[in-house]
Design an enzyme around this catalytic site. Structure first.
Site, PDB file in Angstrom:
ATOM      1  N   GLU A  52      32.735-112.325  -6.458  1.00  0.00           N
ATOM      2  CA  GLU A  52      33.324-111.045  -6.839  1.00  0.00           C
ATOM      3  C   GLU A  52      33.345-110.114  -5.630  1.00  0.00           C
ATOM      4  O   GLU A  52      32.328-109.930  -4.959  1.00  0.00           O
ATOM      5  CB  GLU A  52      32.538-110.405  -7.980  1.00  0.00           C
ATOM      6  CG  GLU A  52      32.824-108.931  -8.235  1.00  0.00           C
ATOM      7  CD  GLU A  52      34.304-108.632  -8.483  1.00  0.00           C
ATOM      8  OE1 GLU A  52      34.802-107.615  -7.947  1.00  0.00           O
ATOM      9  OE2 GLU A  52      34.968-109.420  -9.203  1.00  0.00           O
ATOM     10  N   ALA A  53      34.527-109.531  -5.347  1.00  0.00           N
ATOM     11  CA  ALA A  53      34.675-108.667  -4.178  1.00  0.00           C
ATOM     12  C   ALA A  53      33.947-107.339  -4.327  1.00  0.00           C
ATOM     13  O   ALA A  53      33.554-106.722  -3.337  1.00  0.00           O
ATOM     14  CB  ALA A  53      36.150-108.419  -3.891  1.00  0.00           C
ATOM     15  N   HIS A 470      47.979-102.117 -16.357  1.00  0.00           N
ATOM     16  CA  HIS A 470      48.075-103.438 -16.983  1.00  0.00           C
ATOM     17  C   HIS A 470      48.967-104.359 -16.162  1.00  0.00           C
ATOM     18  O   HIS A 470      49.871-105.024 -16.682  1.00  0.00           O
ATOM     19  CB  HIS A 470      48.631-103.311 -18.405  1.00  0.00           C
ATOM     20  CG  HIS A 470      47.780-102.477 -19.312  1.00  0.00           C
ATOM     21  ND1 HIS A 470      48.275-101.865 -20.448  1.00  0.00           N
ATOM     22  CD2 HIS A 470      46.456-102.148 -19.247  1.00  0.00           C
ATOM     23  CE1 HIS A 470      47.301-101.193 -21.042  1.00  0.00           C
ATOM     24  NE2 HIS A 470      46.187-101.349 -20.327  1.00  0.00           N
TER      25      HIS A 470
END
Length: 535
Positions: A52-53, A470
């Protein structure tokens, strides 16, 4: 075996000393990636690495749902913006995306919107796989939900995600329900039931919110309970920069963590769950995409997939139709306790409008200078017009071969005239509801837009329009030449590589996209597990 001992602050950062190889590498710890990593690690014989960054999700602005807007533009947001667009009068709207464990589920408004029957049946038709149909997806929803609202055979209980109606919503919400239902939009107890199989409805949205405004994120529910598993390593602040390939097979990934470049091998599969901007970006950096575009940047080609980065879709939100409160009211729950779905045109196959209540004054950067907008979150409220089925399409392209360079994002909001017309209709409907007798006790004055028509109304729509947060559809599932993955989410032409995030949607669902991304993660894990059943 689940980890049952207490999880301390930043417990997940301890796995800096990673192994040289894992069976599965999941790139991206957002909504879908968290689900995939958890489900794959349920098999104790499979080793799983989650990269995860972003950083930890244990910060006040994530934990407290009412503070979700404060994450936008913070270090928990990738900070992307769309290119200047003539269809938005030259504006460059922000395109927020979660950069934190849990991704969008950690920084969004916590709305659980399943999507319409027509959406998933379209996915099944495009992919040729009935496993993506509405009937099949309902089974997944039942499995993951712990629904506390009115009993319905379409809803699930006992799953990992507590889904609830807002507790003690602001009184304005019930007045808006009464006003909308009086104008032909039926009031319902559950927006994920009949409205997702019909022409629409209005009411309070389903929320992933616990008691005391506590966020129920996908990271908190899927990952936190299993962080001590010996077969699951979670590494934060690790930005994946390139796929490692042997011929046309994905064999691992390269990533940067705290300034150091590292690599790790995948014995079985790499799963991309980086979101609709970063997933196509990584594919293109690795030579997978439109070969002419990549050659122009000096990137050696591997597989020609011209659909990578194309077909970008996003719901469009207008900021917005605003009223000043008669008496100030502080936001509650997720600060968005009313929504409705309806049609702008009766012949449409499903609702194309999805306005939402924002319990604060929400104005675009242009309109904030044109209108007298009150300050303070409790001073005003917004009924923000929203478009659920946009016809406009955008794209994501690389600007260079530098993996740390931001991509070029052409959102193309409102490039299709039908989107403008639908939102003009939606503005009128929101104003009718906001200025109704039912809502009058909560209104001191209408702040904006007031009665507009013609060119002035169109200008308002174009100056108010922006992302609903989104972003989806840039590596779509399907069978035509612009498709990127097949029905099992395998990238065409590349072995050992799948995509599991909102980019695989052939068309964006009607409603907030967190719930469908959980479905994508669950189905991806099922498909991967079935393909490795001999393990």
């Amino acid at each position: 075996m689940a980890h049952t001992s207490p999880v301390t602050v930043d417990r997940e950062i301890v796995t800096d000393a990673i192994r040289p190889a894992y069976d599965f590498i999941v790139c991206g710890g957002g909504t879908s990636g968290s689900v995939v990593a958890r489900r794959l690690s349920d098999n104790p014989e499979a080793s799983v690495l989650l990269l995860e960054a972003g950083g930890s999700d244990r910060v006040p602005s994530v934990v407290d749902c009412t503070l979700w807007m404060s994450n936008i533009g913070s270090e928990r947001d990738w900070g992307y913006h769309a290119q200047p667009s003539s269809s938005l009068n030259g504006r460059t709207p922000p395109l927020p995306m979660g950069k934190v464990l849990g991704g969008g589920s950690s920084i969004n408004a916590s709305v659980w919107a399943r999507g319409h029957r027509n959406d998933f049946d379209f996915w099944a038709e495009e992919s040729g796989d009935p496993g993506w149909s509405y009937a099949s997806v309902l089974d997944i929803y039942r499995r993951v939900e712990d629904w506390t609202g009115p009993a319905d055979p379409r809803r699930g209980t006992g799953g990992p995600l507590r889904v609830a109606l807002p507790e003690n919503p602001v009184p304005l919400a019930s007045a808006l329900v009464e006003a909308a239902s009086g104008r032909g939009i039926p009031a319902v107890a559950d927006l994920n039931a009949d409205p997702m199989e019909s022409d629409g409805g209005c009411g309070c949205p389903n929320l992933l919110v616990g008691r005391g405004n506590a966020r129920v994120s996908v990271a908190a529910t899927y990952l936190h309970p299993v962080m001590g598993r010996p077969n699951l390593d979670i590494v934060l602040c690790a930005e994946v920069t390139r796929l490692e390939l042997s011929g046309s097979r994905a064999t691992g990934v390269e990533f940067i963590q705290r300034g150091h470049t590292r690599s790790v091998r995948a014995r079985e599969e790499v799963v991309l769950s980086l979101g609709a901007i970063n997933t196509p970006k990584l594919l293109m950096l690795s030579g997978i995409g439109d070969q002419a575009e990549l050659a122009a940047l000096g990137i050696p080609g591997v597989v020609h997939l011209p659909g990578v980065g194309k077909n970008l879709q996003d719901h469009i939100l207008l900021a917005g139709c605003i009223w000043e409160y008669q008496v100030p009211e502080a936001p509650r729950n997720n600060a968005a306790e009313f929504a409705f779905f309806t049609k702008s045109d009766p012949p449409l196959p499903g609702p194309d409008l999805m306005p939402v209540l924002d319990e604060l004054p929400l104005a675009s950067e242009v309109l904030a200078t044109q209108y007298d907008v009150p300050s303070g979150a409790d001073s005003a409220w917004t009924l923000a017009p929203g478009l659920a089925r946009p016809a406009s399409r955008g794209s994501v392209r690389l600007t260079s071969a530098n993996p740390l360079a931001a991509p070029q994002i052409d959102a193309n909001f409102l490039s299709a005239g039908v989107d403008v017309k639908a939102l003009e209709y939606c503005v009128g409907l929101c104003r009718e509801i906001g200025n109704s007798p039912e809502v009058k006790p909560f209104v001191k004055r209408e702040v904006m837009p007031g009665p507009l028509s013609g060119d002035r109304l169109e200008a308002f729509v174009r100056n108010a329009a922006g992302s609903y947060f989104h972003e989806t559809c840039t590596a779509k599932m399907g069978r035509d030449e612009m498709s990127v993955v097949d029905s099992s989410l395998r990238v065409y032409g590349v072995e050992g590589l799948r995509i599991a995030d909102g980019s695989i949607m052939p068309r964006v669902t009607s409603g907030n996209t967190m719930a469908p991304c959980v479905v994508i993660g669950e189905r991806a894990a099922d498909l991967i597990a079935s393909g490795h059943s001999g393990r």
